[in-house]
Scaffold this active site. Structure first.
Site, mmCIF file in Angstrom:
data_model
loop_
_atom_site.group_PDB
_atom_site.id
_atom_site.type_symbol
_atom_site.label_atom_id
_atom_site.label_comp_id
_atom_site.label_asym_id
_atom_site.label_seq_id
_atom_site.Cartn_x
_atom_site.Cartn_y
_atom_site.Cartn_z
ATOM 1 N N LYS A 138 -8.615 -11.160 10.105
ATOM 2 C CA LYS A 138 -7.548 -10.967 9.406
ATOM 3 C C LYS A 138 -7.919 -12.331 9.256
ATOM 4 C CE LYS A 138 -5.729 -7.456 8.480
ATOM 5 N NZ LYS A 138 -5.067 -6.420 7.538
ATOM 6 N N HIS A 177 0.722 -1.111 -0.294
ATOM 7 C CA HIS A 177 -0.096 0.039 -0.147
ATOM 8 C C HIS A 177 0.874 1.304 0.414
ATOM 9 C CE1 HIS A 177 0.910 -0.679 4.419
ATOM 10 N NE2 HIS A 177 0.187 -1.984 4.170
#
Length: 314
Positions: free
Chosen positions: A282, A113
């Protein structure tokens, strides 16, 4: 203000196909559904026009484009852009695995990212937001259900003139791999576990030594992003990620983290926030907690059930 969600990941680690943001997490609603509800409520209450921006990868862009069509009648503007696509390198020769631009499975990867800044600027959306009077962007992972707009942090940015604020929270034994911010030769830096020599990894994981970690909830000045991209100042620390393809070939991916840019912004600092602002999903175990009565849902936002005696998550 604009809200930007990092939406490049797939749901493979949770046994799903397609964008992770399309996984149902609560009452039949997906990560994206809850995000849209949050911003729609914010716009309704404040009278503002906060847009939602999704940074997709080549893995998620096509499916996300179809999904967001269902929000056309909602009180929120949604824009998307794609992050870059980099070729994997063979570990033994350092030569690219791909021999042509065709997007063959396993040959290319989204470079982390940290690619946000360049891709954001290249998409034209950065200039468009600035022209529309937007000053700040709130960046977070799409799977962090605690990452909602907090007006007090936005006010803090305006009061201090900081170009970059990173939300950090107290580290527990469940967060030993989380990156932290450090003072490096008088400069604030983000330190990720992948950058730590093996001999010091245990020190990095010690909760008493590094007491906070990066939630990846970031508040950033749009004009500062534009200035730094234009000056080509984003020399982010590289993270070397060793992978193996489906056919057993050892490959290397060079990635960057969005928070690593903290060193380039004026007045950049961390703000210690409550643990409630870090609620990532997650794994299926995390999903089980989120779907239980441990949390209550209101306007797309999850709150710890007040009937719970302990304020920590099991």
């Amino acid at each position: 203000l604009a809200v930007l969600k990092l939406n490049g990941g797939l749901g493979t680690t949770m046994g799903c196909v397609g964008p992770k943001s399309a996984i149902e997490v609560r009452d039949g609603q997906t990560f994206l559904d809850l995000t849209v509800q949050q911003i729609e409520h914010l716009n309704h209450v404040s009278g503002a026009d906060v847009p939602l921006i999704l940074m997709n990868s080549f893995n998620t862009d096509e499916d996300t484009g179809k999904i967001v069509q269902k929000y056309s009648n909602h009180n929120v503007s949604i824009c998307t852009f794609n992050q870059s696509r980099y070729p994997r390198f063979k570990a033994d020769s350092n030569l690219p695995l791909a021999r042509d631009p065709e997007n063959k499975p396993g040959f290319w990867y989204p470079p982390g990212h940290g690619d946000l800044y360049e891709s954001f600027a290249n998409s034209g959306l950065l200039d468009e937001l600035i022209e529309n009077g937007k000053e700040w962007v709130f960046v977070s992972n799409v799977d962090n259900l605690g990452a909602t707009v907090d007006s007090s942090i936005l006010q803090h940015m305006a009061d201090t003139g900081a170009e970059f604020v990173m939300e950090v929270t107290d580290k527990t034994k469940a967060d030993i791999k989380g990156g932290t911010i450090i003072d490096y030769d008088g400069q604030i830096r983000l330190l990720e576990i992948a950058q730590v020599p093996k001999a010091h990894v245990d020190d990095f994981k010690r909760v008493k030594k590094f007491k906070i970690f990066n939630t990846n909830n970031l508040w950033i000045s749009l004009k500062a992003i534009k200035r730094l991209v234009a000056s080509q100042r984003f020399d982010l620390d590289l993270i070397v990620n060793n992978k193996t393809t489906d056919d057993g070939t050892a490959v290397i991916q060079l990635e960057t983290a969005v928070g690593a840019a903290i060193k380039h912004f004026s007045g950049a600092h961390g703000v210690n926030v409550p643990r409630s602002r870090f609620l990532p999903v997650k794994s299926t175990s995390d999903l089980f907690l989120v779907t239980s009565d441990l949390y209550l849902l209101e306007n797309g936002q999850l709150f710890m059930n007040p009937k719970r005696t302990f304020k920590t998550v099991p």
